[in-house]
Design a protein around this motif. Structure first.
Motif, PDB file in Angstrom:
ATOM      1  N   VAL A 119     -35.137  12.323   2.908  1.00 57.45           N
ATOM      2  CA  VAL A 119     -36.153  12.078   3.926  1.00 57.45           C
ATOM      3  C   VAL A 119     -36.009  10.661   4.445  1.00 57.45           C
ATOM      4  N   GLY A 120     -35.890  10.528   5.759  1.00 59.33           N
ATOM      5  CA  GLY A 120     -35.746   9.201   6.349  1.00 59.33           C
ATOM      6  C   GLY A 120     -36.945   8.313   6.054  1.00 59.33           C
ATOM      7  N   ALA A 121     -36.670   7.055   5.710  1.00 60.70           N
ATOM      8  CA  ALA A 121     -37.746   6.140   5.335  1.00 60.70           C
ATOM      9  C   ALA A 121     -37.899   4.991   6.322  1.00 60.70           C
ATOM     10  N   LEU A 122     -37.359   5.128   7.528  1.00 59.71           N
ATOM     11  CA  LEU A 122     -37.445   4.049   8.510  1.00 59.71           C
ATOM     12  C   LEU A 122     -38.805   4.094   9.205  1.00 59.71           C
ATOM     13  N   PRO A 123     -39.633   3.049   9.047  1.00 55.25           N
ATOM     14  CA  PRO A 123     -40.944   3.035   9.719  1.00 55.25           C
ATOM     15  C   PRO A 123     -40.768   2.984  11.226  1.00 55.25           C
ATOM     16  N   MET A 124     -41.465   3.849  11.927  1.00 58.02           N
ATOM     17  CA  MET A 124     -41.337   3.911  13.375  1.00 58.02           C
ATOM     18  C   MET A 124     -41.831   2.624  14.034  1.00 58.02           C
ATOM     19  N   ALA A 125     -42.883   2.012  13.445  1.00 58.07           N
ATOM     20  CA  ALA A 125     -43.403   0.760  14.014  1.00 58.07           C
ATOM     21  C   ALA A 125     -42.342  -0.341  13.975  1.00 58.07           C
ATOM     22  N   LEU A 126     -41.558  -0.383  12.897  1.00 58.15           N
ATOM     23  CA  LEU A 126     -40.496  -1.385  12.790  1.00 58.15           C
ATOM     24  C   LEU A 126     -39.409  -1.129  13.823  1.00 58.15           C
ATOM     25  N   LEU A 127     -39.070   0.146  14.029  1.00 57.19           N
ATOM     26  CA  LEU A 127     -38.063   0.493  15.033  1.00 57.19           C
ATOM     27  C   LEU A 127     -38.529   0.096  16.431  1.00 57.19           C
ATOM     28  N   VAL A 128     -39.787   0.379  16.746  1.00 55.01           N
ATOM     29  CA  VAL A 128     -40.324   0.019  18.058  1.00 55.01           C
ATOM     30  C   VAL A 128     -40.304  -1.490  18.243  1.00 55.01           C
ATOM     31  N   MET A 129     -40.701  -2.231  17.201  1.00 58.20           N
ATOM     32  CA  MET A 129     -40.710  -3.694  17.306  1.00 58.20           C
ATOM     33  C   MET A 129     -39.304  -4.237  17.488  1.00 58.20           C
ATOM     34  N   LEU A 130     -38.333  -3.639  16.816  1.00 55.20           N
ATOM     35  CA  LEU A 130     -36.952  -4.084  16.959  1.00 55.20           C
ATOM     36  C   LEU A 130     -36.460  -3.851  18.389  1.00 55.20           C
ATOM     37  N   VAL A 131     -36.800  -2.721  18.969  1.00 54.01           N
ATOM     38  CA  VAL A 131     -36.403  -2.431  20.353  1.00 54.01           C
ATOM     39  C   VAL A 131     -37.064  -3.430  21.311  1.00 54.01           C
ATOM     40  N   VAL A 132     -38.317  -3.785  21.047  1.00 55.40           N
ATOM     41  CA  VAL A 132     -39.006  -4.774  21.879  1.00 55.40           C
ATOM     42  C   VAL A 132     -38.288  -6.118  21.816  1.00 55.40           C
ATOM     43  N   TRP A 133     -37.911  -6.538  20.603  1.00 56.23           N
ATOM     44  CA  TRP A 133     -37.186  -7.811  20.453  1.00 56.23           C
ATOM     45  C   TRP A 133     -35.860  -7.784  21.208  1.00 56.23           C
ATOM     46  N   LEU A 134     -35.124  -6.686  21.066  1.00 53.59           N
ATOM     47  CA  LEU A 134     -33.834  -6.586  21.756  1.00 53.59           C
ATOM     48  C   LEU A 134     -34.016  -6.587  23.273  1.00 53.59           C
ATOM     49  N   SER A 135     -35.064  -5.947  23.737  1.00 50.44           N
ATOM     50  CA  SER A 135     -35.324  -5.919  25.184  1.00 50.44           C
ATOM     51  C   SER A 135     -35.658  -7.317  25.700  1.00 50.44           C
TER      52      SER A 135
END
Length: 253
Positions: A176-192
């Motif tokens: 089962v994937g354990a990547l928090p969606m909030a962390l992924l969204v924040m990472l995309v925001v930083w990259l943007s």
């Protein structure tokens, strides 16, 4: 396929941010593009880039560890299954039915795992499947040994079966994937933000746009790898089932 879709969304966000930065470069007044302004933005962007790089590196490392752990657990389970079959073979012909049931269960598990279907993989952890596995344990406990060697083999078989069941449960948890969606969204925001700042202070030409395109592809590719390695039993990047297939070929001999 949903991982590819998420990676495509990440690519669109990052690349669109870079293009938006190029557009703002042409629209902003001259004093907003002074050396002092550029210096402040570069310092801020550098801080965000450092944070994003650290988080991205940690996520890749964590996802790789998840994939390696799952692979190690499958190898361990395959070795334990072969060992269990050999112990039962030494016990005597009374265990033939248990050995056949074990081989059927392993074969069915391999088919489910090789399907790559998350719904099928989830079946390995449902109540009916667990009851079938526990049924094999009960059959081992119901054996009636006639001598000291058979009693020792029975105890060994029960211990190995408990280990196989524990490994199975751990593998299902790891799947089962354990990547928090909030962390992924924040990472995309930083990259943007980073790519937007690059575009804001860069010239508009084909070379720059191509560089932004390749950068967006690279970052979205990294996100795709993280998502894939976090779900090692389905998707494009999965653990090898060869140890389980080798174990299945050795059962019953």
């Amino acid at each position: 396929m949903h991982h590819l879709f998420i990676a495509f969304i990440v690519f669109c966000c990052v690349f669109a941010s870079a293009v938006l930065g190029l557009w703002l470069h042409a629209m902003l007044p001259g004093h907003h593009l002074s050396e002092d302004s550029i210096g402040v933005v570069k310092l801020t962007t550098g801080l965000i880039a450092t944070i994003a790089a650290l988080v991205l590196g940690l996520l890749i490392s964590s996802a790789k560890n998840s994939l390696d752990t799952m692979n190690a657990e499958l190898v361990r389970a395959a070795a334990s299954i072969v060992q269990l079959d050999r112990v039962l073979a030494k016990y005597g012909p009374e265990t033939q039915e248990i050995r056949e049931a074990l081989k059927q269960h392993v074969g069915a598990s391999i088919q489910i795992l090789s399907s790559g279907d998350p719904a099928q993989v989830a079946r390995l952890g449902n109540t009916a499947t667990l009851r079938r596995v526990e049924g094999l344990q009960h059959k081992l406990e119901e054996l009636s040994p006639h001598n000291a060697m058979q009693r020792q083999l029975q105890a060994s078989a029960i211990g190995i079966a408990d280990e196989v069941l524990a490994v199975r449960r751990l593998a299902l948890l790891q799947s089962v994937g354990a990547l928090p969606m909030a962390l992924l969204v924040m990472l995309v925001v930083w990259l943007s933000i980073i790519f937007g700042a690059f575009g804001m202070f860069g010239p508009f030409n084909v070379t720059v746009v191509a560089a932004f395109f390749l950068g967006a592809v690279s970052t979205s590719g990294a996100i795709f790898l993280i998502l894939e390695m976090n779900t090692p039993l389905d998707g494009l990047i999965t653990v090898s089932l060869e140890p389980m297939r080798d174990a299945f070929a050795m059962l019953g001999k």
